[in-house]
Design an enzyme around this catalytic site. Structure first.
Site, short mmCIF file in Angstrom:
data_model
loop_
_atom_site.label_atom_id
_atom_site.label_comp_id
_atom_site.label_asym_id
_atom_site.label_seq_id
_atom_site.Cartn_x
_atom_site.Cartn_y
_atom_site.Cartn_z
N GLU A 178 10.86 -8.52 1.74
CA GLU A 178 9.74 -7.63 2.04
C GLU A 178 8.48 -8.33 1.59
OE1 GLU A 178 9.94 -3.55 0.57
OE2 GLU A 178 7.81 -3.64 0.06
N GLU A 183 -0.98 -3.21 -1.44
CA GLU A 183 -0.67 -1.84 -1.82
C GLU A 183 -1.46 -1.50 -3.06
OE1 GLU A 183 3.45 -1.16 -2.69
OE2 GLU A 183 3.67 -3.03 -3.78
#
Length: 692
Positions: A178, A183
């Site tokens: 990933e 974020e």
């Protein structure tokens, strides 16, 4: 977006895998002029190959799909993802993903689950939001990925711009990787007078299938105290063979290299192997844009929880642009912009792959940790932890009473420690009669903290139980949990799931529910017959851990499971086409039968052509330890006959060396050696009992 699961959830692929919250839209967000200049970066040889400038009046279905579920992203998040325009809209050259405080019902699982039904409304949550996914509409291996966005603010917001593998070549998350481009959680929240939260994060997730994954990353704050929730910024990664770099507004702030990441996965032959080259980041990935609410990260840091008063909140995206390096599309190298002052983020070292050992779990007791302090952790096991918040720490220390012990400290609510056997083991023979036994001492504990123990076949196939803790600090106490109890209890966080002892990956998991400091020692599986007045070896079938076996010196001994009906139903039939054979019922581990008194069984002779119809039994305690041949009176042919044999008589038999503390073969049965041809026997209801 990082996938964190404080409920030990199993995260797979596709649109609902890991949820990220999004950014807030202030009232003037849509008044910001979009950046309409599209550069193909000719000077740096970056070639634009995919883009969304959000120039229409709806999300472009040729470029994006929607996640639709109330799954919670595997992170216990509080939002349902919808495809409604209330949650994702396009106007004035901007995509706006909005999280709204409202009750909503939708599918309880994500679209990777075989039971997924988009019309399912079985799960209800308190917020809605959106997740856009480019899978099979925008998939890339290497390149530069730029997203200009303004982020939300407030406690419980979690926006993410991230990438997942399209083909999952190296297995479920996170073995196939990933890439979190950006974020952030809880922007502009103030904690104890500290400056408002302003950090964004760039992270890689990799390693093995959850929960044995790892991650490494770097946070970044904007210069001059600027906050990502106040204005638009360009978030980017440059991904090439063996290296990934992170940028904000073209400021290079982080680098990770393949020497610091790895992938281990189960191949087609069921073996755990190291993935080749720079795996897992050598396959196609796609992009996700989403805004999650709460969950294992956002709700557990800063002021904790979710502040409902800040909603609605929005992440506003001006554009998404993907570039290919024209100099070397196959590697992505040659176009990079590198700040030589940026230090490569320290990565993770792949753990050793344990070679499967068919003898693992066969010894009794099965010592897992520090019994006699022989290397502390048993051969083949490794320490591992689910530790998303870095709340769990552990070390082997010396105790004045027990020697080497394992000290575990937990400072938060999420996380556990476990002993992992990566090849997986069949421990089914322990299930019926075995117990998880260990010593525990509590050093300190927060009010309300409990301690769970588990056995784990891979999420969600887990069985757990709450243990009784010592009532006094610094006092050792023994804990015993029947393994059958773990099976019966199942997984409290995934109702309907339970552990499969025929396929164990983590034979011991300890999970405090809150802050605690404790020590454990002498962790083991052992057979505990204290609460059993009868041990059943065979009744319609062999009962684990017992199995039928035979020794044939010549000729043939045929064993069959025969349904004879009536009260006996299934029985074991032995046909002796030999003069030199024995049949027996044996466990791979030993039992202490010193508190038992009687061996019982039913015997039926189908045929016996011999002139002298002698029969013998034995009880063995790991050959050559044995009761010796013990003669029994042969039953009448065609008549079921019940036998009760005193264990004392077996011990006192001529030539006996029977040790009842280590019996592994409670019944060996055979006609006289040298005179067996043509005998056909049936055996049923083999038990060992205690005196009442």
């Amino acid at each position: 977006m990082s996938q964190i699961n404080n409920k030990y959830s199993f995260l797979l692929c596709l649109t609902t895998l890991v949820l990220l919250p999004g950014c807030q839209s202030d009232n003037d967000a849509n008044m910001v002029e979009p950046d309409t200049s599209v550069s193909d970066n000719t000077d740096s040889d970056w070639k634009l190959v995919w883009q969304d400038e959000f120039d229409g009046n709806a999300v472009d279905s040729n470029k994006w799909s929607f996640a639709v579920d109330c799954y919670g992203g595997g992170n216990n998040e509080a939002q349902c993802y919808t495809a409604r325009p209330e949650n994702a809209s396009v106007a004035d050259g901007m995509l706006t993903i909005t999280a709204i405080k409202e009750t909503y019902s939708g599918p309880a699982v994500n679209d990777s689950d075989p039971s997924y039904d988009i019309n399912d409304t079985s799960k209800t949550l308190d917020y809605t939001s959106a997740r856009l996914v480019s899978k099979n509409k925008g998939d890339w291996k290497y390149g530069r990925f730029e997203i200009r966005a303004k982020l939300p603010q407030g406690q419980g917001t979690w926006p993410a711009i991230w990438m997942l593998p399209t083909d999952w070549v190296y297995g479920p998350w996170a073995g196939s990787g990933e890439i979190d481009i950006m974020e952030a959680v809880n922007l502009k929240v103030e904690v104890d007078g500290e400056p408002p939260v302003s950090a964004i994060h760039g992270t890689l997730h990799y390693g093995k299938q959850w929960p044995n994954n790892v991650y490494t990353g770097q946070e970044y704050t904007l210069p001059d105290g600027a906050n990502p929730a106040d204005d638009f910024h360009v978030y980017a990664v440059e991904w090439q063979e063996d290296e990934i770099r992170w940028y904000v507004d073209d400021v290079h702030f982080a680098t990770q290299q393949s020497s610091g990441w790895y992938s281990q996965y189960v191949d087609d032959e069921g073996q755990l192997v190291n993935a080749p080259d720079d795996a897992p980041f050598n396959q196609r990935f796609h992009m996700l844009l989403n805004l999650a609410v709460g969950g294992a990260w956002a709700a557990n840091v800063h002021n904790t929880g979710i502040d409902p008063s800040v909603f609605p909140q929005s992440m506003v995206v001006d554009y998404v642009r993907v570039y290919e390096c024209a100099k070397s599309p196959s590697t992505g190298a040659g176009c990079e912009t590198i700040d030589e002052n940026v230090t490569v983020t320290q990565g993770q070292t792949p753990p050793d792959i344990v070679i499967p050992d068919t003898s693992f779990g066969q010894q009794s007791p099965l010592n897992l940790f520090s019994v006699g302090d022989q290397d502390a952790l048993a051969d083949g096991l490794i320490f591992n932890s689910y530790n998303p918040d870095n709340a769990i720490s552990y070390q082997v220390v010396t105790d004045d009473t027990l020697g080497n012990v394992l000290q575990i400290t937990k400072t938060g609510d999420t996380g556990n420690l476990y002993f992992e056997y990566t090849p997986r083991a069949d421990l089914s023979h322990w299930q019926a009669l075995g117990a998880l036994v260990f010593d525990i001492k509590v050093l300190s504990i927060a009010d309300g903290t409990e301690v769970l123990v588990k056995a784990d076949s891979g999420w969600p196939n887990v069985g757990d139980a709450t243990i009784e803790l010592p009532t006094t600090l610094d006092q050792w106490q023994q804990v015993s949990v029947p393994l059958a109890t773990l099976v019966a209890n199942g997984n409290r966080f995934s109702p309907g799931s339970t552990v499969n002892f025929a396929d164990i990956v983590n034979p011991f998991v300890i999970e405090p529910t809150g802050p605690i400091a404790l020590q454990i020692d002498n962790v083991r599986y052992q057979y505990q017959l204290d609460n059993h007045t009868q041990l059943s070896v065979y009744d319609d079938a062999t009962n684990a851990p017992f199995a039928y076996g035979q020794y044939v010196a010549s000729g043939e001994l045929i064993e069959e499971q025969i349904d004879v009906g009536g009260e006996h139903n299934m029985v074991t039939q032995l046909s002796f086409n030999t003069n030199e054979a024995v049949g027996y019922f044996q466990s791979p581990t030993v039992f202490d039968l010193s508190d038992f008194t009687t061996l019982s069984f039913d015997l039926y002779v189908v045929s016996d052509p011999r002139a002298s119809r002698s029969l013998n039994i034995k009880m063995d305690c790991q050959h050559p330890c044995s009761s010796g041949d013990f003669a029994i009176n042969a039953p009448e042919i065609g008549v079921w006959t019940h036998y009760d044999i005193s264990l004392t008589d077996l011990q006192n038999n001529t030539g006996s060396s029977l040790d009842l503390t280590k019996v592994d073969t409670p019944l060996v049965i055979f006609p006289n050696w040298g005179d067996q041809q043509g005998v056909v026997l049936q055996v049923d209801n083999i038990t060992i009992t205690k005196a009442l």
